[in-house]
Design an enzyme around this catalytic site. Structure first.
Site, PDB file in Angstrom:
ATOM      1  N   ASN A   1       0.844  -1.201   0.000  1.00 46.42           N
ATOM      2  CA  ASN A   1       0.000   0.000   0.000  1.00 46.42           C
ATOM      3  C   ASN A   1       0.879   1.250   0.000  1.00 46.42           C
ATOM      4  O   ASN A   1       2.098   1.155  -0.009  1.00 46.42           O
ATOM      5  CB  ASN A   1      -0.949  -0.024   1.210  1.00 46.42           C
ATOM      6  CG  ASN A   1      -0.179  -0.081   2.505  1.00 46.42           C
ATOM      7  OD1 ASN A   1       0.545   0.837   2.854  1.00 46.42           O
ATOM      8  ND2 ASN A   1      -0.313  -1.206   3.227  1.00 46.42           N
TER       9      ASN A   1
ATOM     10  N   ASP B   1      -3.724  -9.930  13.196  1.00 43.73           N
ATOM     11  CA  ASP B   1      -3.940  -8.536  13.590  1.00 43.73           C
ATOM     12  C   ASP B   1      -2.954  -8.243  14.715  1.00 43.73           C
ATOM     13  O   ASP B   1      -3.145  -8.654  15.868  1.00 43.73           O
ATOM     14  CB  ASP B   1      -5.392  -8.307  14.040  1.00 43.73           C
ATOM     15  CG  ASP B   1      -5.683  -6.817  14.165  1.00 43.73           C
ATOM     16  OD1 ASP B   1      -4.820  -6.086  14.689  1.00 43.73           O
ATOM     17  OD2 ASP B   1      -6.766  -6.391  13.719  1.00 43.73           O
ATOM     18  N   ILE B   2      -1.880  -7.571  14.354  1.00 40.45           N
ATOM     19  CA  ILE B   2      -0.743  -7.405  15.271  1.00 40.45           C
ATOM     20  C   ILE B   2      -1.167  -6.667  16.532  1.00 40.45           C
ATOM     21  O   ILE B   2      -0.939  -7.124  17.653  1.00 40.45           O
ATOM     22  CB  ILE B   2       0.402  -6.642  14.563  1.00 40.45           C
ATOM     23  CG1 ILE B   2       0.800  -7.379  13.277  1.00 40.45           C
ATOM     24  CG2 ILE B   2       1.588  -6.451  15.496  1.00 40.45           C
ATOM     25  CD1 ILE B   2       1.739  -6.611  12.378  1.00 40.45           C
TER      26      ILE B   2
ATOM     27  N   PHE C   1      -3.859   3.207  15.098  1.00 40.27           N
ATOM     28  CA  PHE C   1      -4.172   4.251  14.124  1.00 40.27           C
ATOM     29  C   PHE C   1      -5.300   3.746  13.239  1.00 40.27           C
ATOM     30  O   PHE C   1      -5.389   2.544  12.978  1.00 40.27           O
ATOM     31  CB  PHE C   1      -2.943   4.582  13.257  1.00 40.27           C
ATOM     32  CG  PHE C   1      -2.109   5.680  13.857  1.00 40.27           C
ATOM     33  CD1 PHE C   1      -1.319   5.424  14.962  1.00 40.27           C
ATOM     34  CD2 PHE C   1      -2.138   6.964  13.330  1.00 40.27           C
ATOM     35  CE1 PHE C   1      -0.570   6.431  15.540  1.00 40.27           C
ATOM     36  CE2 PHE C   1      -1.384   7.981  13.898  1.00 40.27           C
ATOM     37  CZ  PHE C   1      -0.598   7.719  15.008  1.00 40.27           C
TER      38      PHE C   1
ATOM     39  N   LYS D   1     -12.934   0.204  16.135  1.00 35.20           N
ATOM     40  CA  LYS D   1     -11.615  -0.455  16.246  1.00 35.20           C
ATOM     41  C   LYS D   1     -11.063  -0.352  17.660  1.00 35.20           C
ATOM     42  O   LYS D   1     -10.434  -1.276  18.169  1.00 35.20           O
ATOM     43  CB  LYS D   1     -10.628   0.162  15.250  1.00 35.20           C
ATOM     44  CG  LYS D   1     -10.905  -0.299  13.835  1.00 35.20           C
ATOM     45  CD  LYS D   1     -10.012   0.327  12.798  1.00 35.20           C
ATOM     46  CE  LYS D   1     -10.545  -0.055  11.427  1.00 35.20           C
ATOM     47  NZ  LYS D   1      -9.858   0.598  10.331  1.00 35.20           N
TER      48      LYS D   1
ATOM     49  N   LYS E   1     -10.531  -4.051  19.054  1.00 36.49           N
ATOM     50  CA  LYS E   1      -9.131  -4.471  19.203  1.00 36.49           C
ATOM     51  C   LYS E   1      -8.655  -4.295  20.645  1.00 36.49           C
ATOM     52  O   LYS E   1      -7.479  -4.506  20.931  1.00 36.49           O
ATOM     53  CB  LYS E   1      -8.239  -3.679  18.240  1.00 36.49           C
ATOM     54  CG  LYS E   1      -8.580  -3.898  16.757  1.00 36.49           C
ATOM     55  CD  LYS E   1      -7.542  -3.256  15.835  1.00 36.49           C
ATOM     56  CE  LYS E   1      -7.981  -3.312  14.383  1.00 36.49           C
ATOM     57  NZ  LYS E   1      -6.905  -3.675  13.462  1.00 36.49           N
TER      58      LYS E   1
HETATM   59  O1  C5P Z   1      -6.108  -1.871   9.133  1.00 35.56           O
HETATM   60  P1  C5P Z   1      -6.850  -1.307  10.308  1.00 35.56           P
HETATM   61  O2  C5P Z   1      -7.681  -0.107   9.959  1.00 35.56           O
HETATM   62  O3  C5P Z   1      -7.615  -2.341  11.091  1.00 35.56           O
HETATM   63  O4  C5P Z   1      -5.711  -0.733  11.260  1.00 35.56           O
HETATM   64  C1  C5P Z   1      -6.007  -0.208  12.533  1.00 35.56           C
HETATM   65  C2  C5P Z   1      -4.853  -0.433  13.457  1.00 35.56           C
HETATM   66  O5  C5P Z   1      -4.550  -1.826  13.526  1.00 35.56           O
HETATM   67  C3  C5P Z   1      -3.552   0.235  13.077  1.00 35.56           C
HETATM   68  O6  C5P Z   1      -2.974   0.683  14.287  1.00 35.56           O
HETATM   69  C4  C5P Z   1      -2.718  -0.870  12.441  1.00 35.56           C
HETATM   70  O7  C5P Z   1      -1.327  -0.658  12.619  1.00 35.56           O
HETATM   71  C5  C5P Z   1      -3.192  -2.082  13.212  1.00 35.56           C
HETATM   72  N1  C5P Z   1      -3.166  -3.341  12.455  1.00 35.56           N
HETATM   73  C6  C5P Z   1      -2.342  -4.352  12.875  1.00 35.56           C
HETATM   74  N2  C5P Z   1      -2.328  -5.555  12.211  1.00 35.56           N
HETATM   75  C7  C5P Z   1      -3.157  -5.756  11.167  1.00 35.56           C
HETATM   76  C8  C5P Z   1      -4.003  -4.733  10.709  1.00 35.56           C
HETATM   77  C9  C5P Z   1      -3.981  -3.518  11.379  1.00 35.56           C
HETATM   78  O8  C5P Z   1      -1.578  -4.172  13.834  1.00 35.56           O
HETATM   79  N3  C5P Z   1      -3.139  -6.921  10.541  1.00 35.56           N
END
Ligand code: C5P
Length: 399
Positions: free
Chosen positions: A211, A307-308, A325, A339, A343
Site C-alpha cells: 500500500n 492482527d498485530i 491508528f 476499532k 481491538k
Molecule cells: O487496518 P486497520 O484499519 O484495522 O488498522 C487499525 C490499526 O490496527 C492500526 O494501528 C494498524 O497498525 C493495526 N493493524 C495491525 N495488524 C493488522 C491490521 C492492522 O496491527 N493486521
C-alpha cells in the site's frame, strides 16, 4: 512553545532553496524569535537583501569589511549575540569551507567566532550531496558538533529526484525550537515500540501486495518519543526514510515478520503504537517461481494476516499501553471507535485519508484522538508536530 528571547543568525548561502528563507524568517518571527540575516554574495542572486530585511525587520549584513556595519555591531560581537547560527540553505561550497575552517566572508567568519550552537540545512543537487567530498565534509562537521538538519528527499529544482532538498521552513522552525528550548522528558525510563510503514506480501519472487504508506507518521512518532526521553524501538516496513537518531530499527517486510518482532518487543515495552499500514491479507501460497501469464483472468487465494495490534492489546501479561491508528475514507469516528473497542486498544488516532493533501504519503496530517471516555481533534499540521502532540497525549495517560 515559542522562541521569545531567543536569538538566531540565519546565514543564507547561494542555492535555489534560498527563496524559502523569507518564509522561514516569518515563521521564526511568529514565534517571537529575534532574527538577524547574513547573506553571501551568491545568495543575493536567489533572494534579495531587501526581502530579507522586510521580513526580519533588521538590516541584512553581507560584508565582513563594511565599516558602517562594523560600527553598528562588530562581527565578533555579532557572533556572540546569537544563541544559534543556522546556515540555510547550506551549499556544498559553504559546507566545504566550514569543514576546512576557512573564514573568507561574513558567514564563515561568524561561524568560527561564535560560541553559539551551529546548525546547517544542506541543500544541493543530489549528485553533489552524494559526492564523497561532500559526505566527508559533513562527517567532519558532525564530529565538530555542528547539527546537520536534513537534507530531505524528493524532486529537485534541477529536475533530478533524490536526497538534497532543504528541509521545509516549518520543519526547520521545529528544529530550532528543539535546539533552543529544553523539553520536558515525561517518557524518561519508558520503552516505546512503534510499527511504521507498509507491509509487503510476496506473491512470487518478483511481485507483492502492498500500500501507499510512507512511514512518515510512524518515524515522526519515534523521533518525538526519543525527544520525550523514551528508549524507542521502531519496527519498519519498507520505506524510503532514514532512521531518526537514537532509535533502534528492525526492518521487516511481511505482516507475519512484523507480528513476530512486535510480540517480542511488546512485552518489554511500556507503550506500543501500531502506526503501520499492515496488509489485511497475504497470498495463501507464495509461488517459488515467477507466476506466468495465464488467460484473461486469474484468481489469487489470500488468507488473513494476524492482527498485530489486537494481539498486543490482548496480552495477558506485560501488556503495554496500546495505541492504534485508523486511516479511513468515510465515517471516521464510527470506524475508529469500533476499532478501539474491538481491538481492545487504550487509544486510537484516526485520520480521514480522503482529504486532499493529508494522510498517506503527505508531510501533513490531521488527527482525532479517541479514548473510551474522551476525544480530542488535532487540526492539520506537519506529521512531526502532530507526532509530538500524540506522544505528549500518551505520556499524560501513564502514571
Ligand atoms: O487496518 P486497520 O484499519 O484495522 O488498522 C487499525 C490499526 O490496527 C492500526 O494501528 C494498524 O497498525 C493495526 N493493524 C495491525 N495488524 C493488522 C491490521 C492492522 O496491527 N493486521
Amino acid at each position: 512553545m515559542n522562541l521569545s528571547g531567543k536569538r538566531i543568525v540565519l546565514g543564507i548561502s547561494g542555492g535555489i532553496a534560498a527563496y524559502k528563507c523569507a518564509e522561514l524568517v516569518r515563521r521564526l518571527k511568529e514565534r517571537q524569535c529575534e532574527v538577524k540575516v547574513v547573506m553571501t554574495d551568491s545568495a543575493k542572486h536567489f533572494i534579495t537583501p531587501l526581502t530579507m530585511q522586510a521580513v526580519s525587520g533588521e538590516p541584512v549584513s553581507d560584508s565582513l569589511l563594511d565599516p558602517n556595519a562594523e560600527a553598528a555591531m562588530g562581527h565578533i560581537e555579532f557572533a556572540k549575540w546569537a544563541d544559534l547560527i543556522l546556515v540555510a540553505p547550506a551549499t556544498s561550497n559553504v559546507i566545504a569551507k566550514m569543514a576546512a575552517g576557512i573564514a573568507d566572508d561574513l558567514i564563515t567568519t561568524l561561524l568560527l567566532a561564535t560560541p553559539a550552537k551551529v546548525a546547517i540545512a544542506p541543500a544541493m543537487n543530489q549528485q553533489m550531496y552524494a559526492h564523497p567530498a561532500t559526505q566527508r565534509n559533513l562527517a567532519t562537521l558532525a564530529r565538530d558538533g555542528i547539527e546537520i538538519w536534513g537534507p530531505g528527499q524528493g524532486e529537485q529544482a534541477c529536475g533530478d529526484i533524490g536526497k538534497g532538498r532543504m528541509l521545509e521552513p516549518n520543519d526547520l522552525v521545529e528544529r530550532c525550537m528543539t535546539a533552543l528550548v529544553p523539553e520536558e522528558q515525561p517518557l524518561k525510563g519508558k520503552v516505546v515500540t512503534i510499527t511504521a510503514g507498509p507491509t509487503r506480501e510476496a506473491l512470487d519472487p518478483v511481485r507483492y501486495i502492498s500500500n501507499h504508506s510512507s512511514g512518515k507518521m510512524g518515524y515522526g512518532l519515534a523521533e518525538a518519543a526519543v525527544k520525550m526521553g523514551a528508549t524507542v524501538h521502531l519496527i519498519s516496513g519498507p520505506v524510503k526514510l532514514s532512521a531518526p537518531s537514537g532509535v533502534c530499527v528492525s526492518h521487516v517486510n511481511s505482516a507475519v515478520e512484523m507480528c513476530d518482532e512486535a510480540l517480542r518487543l511488546a512485552i518489554v515495552s511500556d507503550i506500543f503504537i501500531g502506526c503501520a499500514a499492515v496488509a489485511d491479507y497475504r497470498a495463501a501460497d507464495v509461488a517459488a517461481q515467477k507466476i506466468k501469464k495465464q488467460g484473461d483472468e486469474m484468481t489469487l487465494t489470500l488468507v488473513k494476516n494476524p492482527d498485530i495490534i489486537a494481539q498486543v492489546a490482548s496480552l495477558s501479561q506485560n501488556r503495554p499501553y496500546t495505541v492504534g491508528f485508523a486511516a479511513e475514507t468515510q465515517d471516521v469516528e464510527q470506524y475508529a471507535k469500533g476499532k478501539l473497542k474491538n481491538k481492545k486498544l487504550d487509544m486510537i488516532c484516526a485520520n480521514d485519508v480522503s482529504q486532499e493533501g493529508l494522510g498517506f504519503n503527505s508531510d501533513n496530517n490531521a488527527l482525532t484522538l479517541f479514548w473510551q471516555d474522551n476525544q480530542i481533534s488535532l487540526p492539520a499540521s506537519s506529521k512531526r508536530e502532530l507526532a509530538l502532540t500524540v506522544i505528549k497525549a500518551i505520556a499524560s495517560k501513564l502514571d
